[in-house]
Scaffold this active site. Structure first.
Site, short mmCIF file in Angstrom:
data_model
loop_
_atom_site.label_atom_id
_atom_site.label_comp_id
_atom_site.label_asym_id
_atom_site.label_seq_id
_atom_site.Cartn_x
_atom_site.Cartn_y
_atom_site.Cartn_z
N HIS A 1 0.83 -1.20 0.00
CA HIS A 1 0.00 0.00 0.00
C HIS A 1 0.87 1.26 0.00
CE1 HIS A 1 -3.56 2.48 1.34
NE2 HIS A 1 -2.56 3.24 1.77
N GLU A 2 1.78 1.33 0.96
CA GLU A 2 2.62 2.52 1.06
C GLU A 2 3.51 2.66 -0.16
OE1 GLU A 2 1.75 4.66 3.06
OE2 GLU A 2 0.52 3.38 4.33
N HIS B 1 3.51 6.77 -6.91
CA HIS B 1 2.85 7.99 -7.35
C HIS B 1 3.84 9.16 -7.27
CE1 HIS B 1 -1.44 10.01 -7.17
NE2 HIS B 1 -0.82 10.20 -8.31
N HIS C 1 1.80 4.53 -2.87
CA HIS C 1 1.93 5.99 -2.72
C HIS C 1 3.31 6.43 -3.23
CE1 HIS C 1 -1.74 6.77 -0.58
NE2 HIS C 1 -1.42 6.04 0.47
#
Ligand SMILES: [Zn+2]
Length: 688
Positions: A473-474, A480, A477
């Site tokens: 999940h992290e 991105h 980010h």
């Protein structure tokens, strides 16, 4: 001159490369931040005084470097305050925080700077700007308005005072939670009292007691201790003790009135409402949505209630089965909040013959990282390798990402283990944003922070599957931030991306933790080295949606509470919602299926909405999950490791940053607006 000379040597003012974590001391913070604020202020004043026609070069460019340096310098201080919090550092941080906040509220109201941006937006130069630069100008005008630039002088002064007080309250909220959490310890004399708790957790508790010069076992409320105890301890009184301590953290029922967040919450809500009304909005929720993808409070409430209605039958079934299992198989007649996680683990073990702790033996850290990197390297055509950089703790590692030709794309720090003085949770933060300066390209850099259990007695760290999901999940980010192709810092990476779209890339990455071909390469048993058996994976997969109805209504409960707290609730108002707790109680009656004990003060540690940026925005997780599930469904159709679809996702979503609305990026990738089907299917919520 002596101050200047000192600043020449201040590591926080060295922007020649990566942050100088080997040299930064708390004494560097105030002089560095003051110098950066002064330089940024001077650049704003110079633009305000400039009488040339308004162009990108005369309005935006002259402030870019000063603001970039301020972002980077202040970002380092914020980061250190979160990951190696010491009394010195905290004092230094809190000492400069009001000046930083005052600076941003000041410049957001600067009339001459505002006029220059308006001149640029209304003048002939605007049409010649590319999409990214136009977005920077549009966002700036929006932020001037939301920063109070359009207010009369008295309103401006009040607005600024409100902003400053809110920033202090938010820091106070976090400090209270952290202090309350750190202060709580419970020593258990005998191993028998920890029956059911996984051996590695017991060993860590014994080591922690020993480090304090005590015998027995030391329990804390930090996640790697709290979670396994609440899930596995057969000792019901012990579970109740920990549950109550966690659920009353930083509240009126907590350990010390000094850490009670009740007044912080009350005051925050009053000030947020005042802030919104100063700007002409009915409430804080309306203000919050101006910079989001969702358009109105009504749209968000309808979205959440629609989802609640679809999820609730599944949640009710989950809960009824769980309570029956607790009664019949665990002999718990008065099924209570501190039994829920425990009963779920037992029921899951019974039903799927699988526990998080069993699977954990198969996920050594090095394999997990290699597996994660393999996914990223395959679908985005990049290569990741170790790099060298100074860090803030010996356990932190540093990596570089390059393209196929070997050119640098970006870099990231990985800080994975829980420790004292580190804020709980997991997050990604930007260290450096990608941008083009006159003479060079500045590559993006990210901080990836988690709170996993670290290596014990020289063994490699092993992660639970849940932790592996958190890491993916992290990292989403992080991608991105790193895979952006935007050259202006204001909309590169996550900058300028609507809040309710920010969780798209992160939740998207979680899906890979459920793919056999991905997962099998990430595993090696702690003792035997054997890969994850297919049969165990099948049981994990079968259990994936175990409790998903309860989990979904829990998220909806929090999101609905947050939205109503910032819209329907009027501090000191009409009495229909007499207190924040009354709002929460009403929401729980509407959607929750798990009863909460009367002492439950969850709100007092709900940092997302009181100490972070999720106020009137917690719904963003579900909102973005609709999109991330829908994005993944195209990968499912065309191959989850498809470089072609990966390339399209990178080109249309990750690379674009905030240069265009998230809705447009989504449609460009998917060929149509988001649909709910994939989310419901992934959660097993399809009528059979
Ligand atoms: Zn996230």
């Amino acid at each position: 001159m002596s101050a200047d000379r000192a600043n020449d040597d201040n590591p926080l003012l060295d922007f020649s490369g990566l942050p100088r974590f080997d040299r930064i001391r708390s004494g560097d913070i105030a002089p560095a931040i003051d110098a950066l604020l002064a330089a940024a202020r001077a650049s704003v004043d110079a633009v305000g005084r400039d009488t040339r026609p308004e162009t990108w070069e005369s309005v935006v460019e002259p402030t870019e470097t000063a603001f970039d340096h301020l972002d980077r310098g202040w970002g380092v201080v914020r980061h250190l305050n979160a990951v190696v919090n010491t009394p010195d550092l905290r004092d230094a941080y809190n000492a400069v925080l009001p000046r930083v906040t005052a600076f941003y509220t000041d410049i957001a109201q600067d009339p001459r700077w505002f006029a220059r941006f308006r001149g640029l937006a209304d003048g002939p130069a605007y049409a010649g700007l590319d999409a990214a630069r136009r977005s920077v100008v549009d966002n700036a005008l929006r932020d001037f308005r939301l920063g109070g630039a359009g207010l009369p002088d008295a309103g401006k002064a009040r607005f600024k005072a409100v902003q400053e007080e809110l920033a202090m309250l938010s820091a106070r909220f976090d400090d209270n939670v952290l202090d309350a959490e750190n202060s709580w310890t419970h020593y258990v004399p005998h191993e028998a009292d920890l029956a059911g708790v996984p051996a590695d957790v017991v060993a860590a508790a014994r080591a922690a007691a020993k480090a304090d010069g005590r015998t027995g076992y030391k329990l804390t409320l930090r996640y790697p201790c709290y979670m396994p105890v609440i899930q596995h301890a057969d000792n019901r009184a012990l579970r109740q003790l920990l549950h109550r301590a966690a659920a009353t953290l930083a509240s009126d029922l907590g350990a010390s009135p000094a850490w009670d967040n009740t007044p912080v919450i009350t005051r925050t809500l009053e000030l947020r409402r005042e802030e919104a009304r100063l700007l002409g909005y009915a409430n804080f929720a309306e203000l919050s949505l101006v910079s989001k993808m969702a358009r109105t409070t009504g749209e968000v409430l309808a979205f959440l209630r629609d989802l609640a209605q679809r999820a609730r039958p599944f949640a009710e079934r989950d809960y009824a089965e769980l309570a029956a299992f607790a009664r019949d198989d665990l002999a718990i007649a008065d099924f209570s909040a501190w039994d829920v996680a425990y009963a779920m683990e037992r029921q899951k073990a019974r039903r799927f013959a699988f526990s998080e702790q069993e699977a954990k033996q198969y996920f050594p850290e090095d394999r997990v990282l290699a597996g994660l990197f393999r996914v990223v390297e395959t679908i985005y055509g990049v290569a990741i390798s170790r790099g060298n950089a100074a860090t803030w703790h010996p356990s932190v590692r540093f990596f570089e990402m390059r393209d196929k030709a070997g050119a640098l794309i970006g870099q990231f720090y990985l800080d994975l283990y829980a420790r004292e003085g580190k804020q709980s949770g997991a997050w990604m933060d930007d260290a450096i944003n990608r941008r083009h300066t006159q003479d060079r390209l500045q590559h993006p850099v990210a901080y990836l922070t988690c709170n996993f259990s670290g290596p014990l007695d020289g063994d490699a760290a092993h992660f639970t599957h849940r932790e592996v999901i958190t890491l993916f999940h992290e990292f989403g980010h992080g991608l991105h931030q790193l895979l952006t192709r935007i050259d202006v810092a204001g909309v590169s990476g996550l900058q300028g991306v609507e809040w309710d779209a920010v969780e798209l890339p992160s939740q998207f990455m979680e899906n890979y933790c459920w793919e056999w071909d991905v997962l099998v390469h990430m595993t090696a048993h702690a003792q035997t080295g054997a890969p994850l058996p297919r049969a165990l994976f099948d049981r994990m997969l079968a259990s994936r949606n175990f409790g998903s109805g309860m989990a979904m209504v829990r998220q909806i409960e929090l999101a609905l509470f947050d939205m109503l707290l910032h819209s329907a609730y009027v501090p000191g108002g009409d009495g229909s919602h007499p207190s924040p707790q009354a709002v929460l109680d009403a929401v729980r009656r509407e959607v929750a299926v798990v009863p909460h004990p009367p002492y439950d003060r969850f709100m007092h540690a709900f940092g997302h909405i009181f100490a972070d940026s999720y106020a009137a925005g917690y719904y963003s997780y579900k909102w973005a999950e609709v999109m991330s599930a829908d994005v993944y469904s195209l990968f499912e159709e065309r191959g989850v490791m498809s470089p072609e679809i990966g390339g399209r996702f990178r080109d249309e979503v990750l690379a674009r940053g905030g240069s265009r609305p998230a809705f447009e990026s989504f449609v460009a990738f998917r060929g149509r607006p988001p649909q709910l089907d994939a989310l419901l299917r992934h959660n097993g919520m399809v009528a059979t």
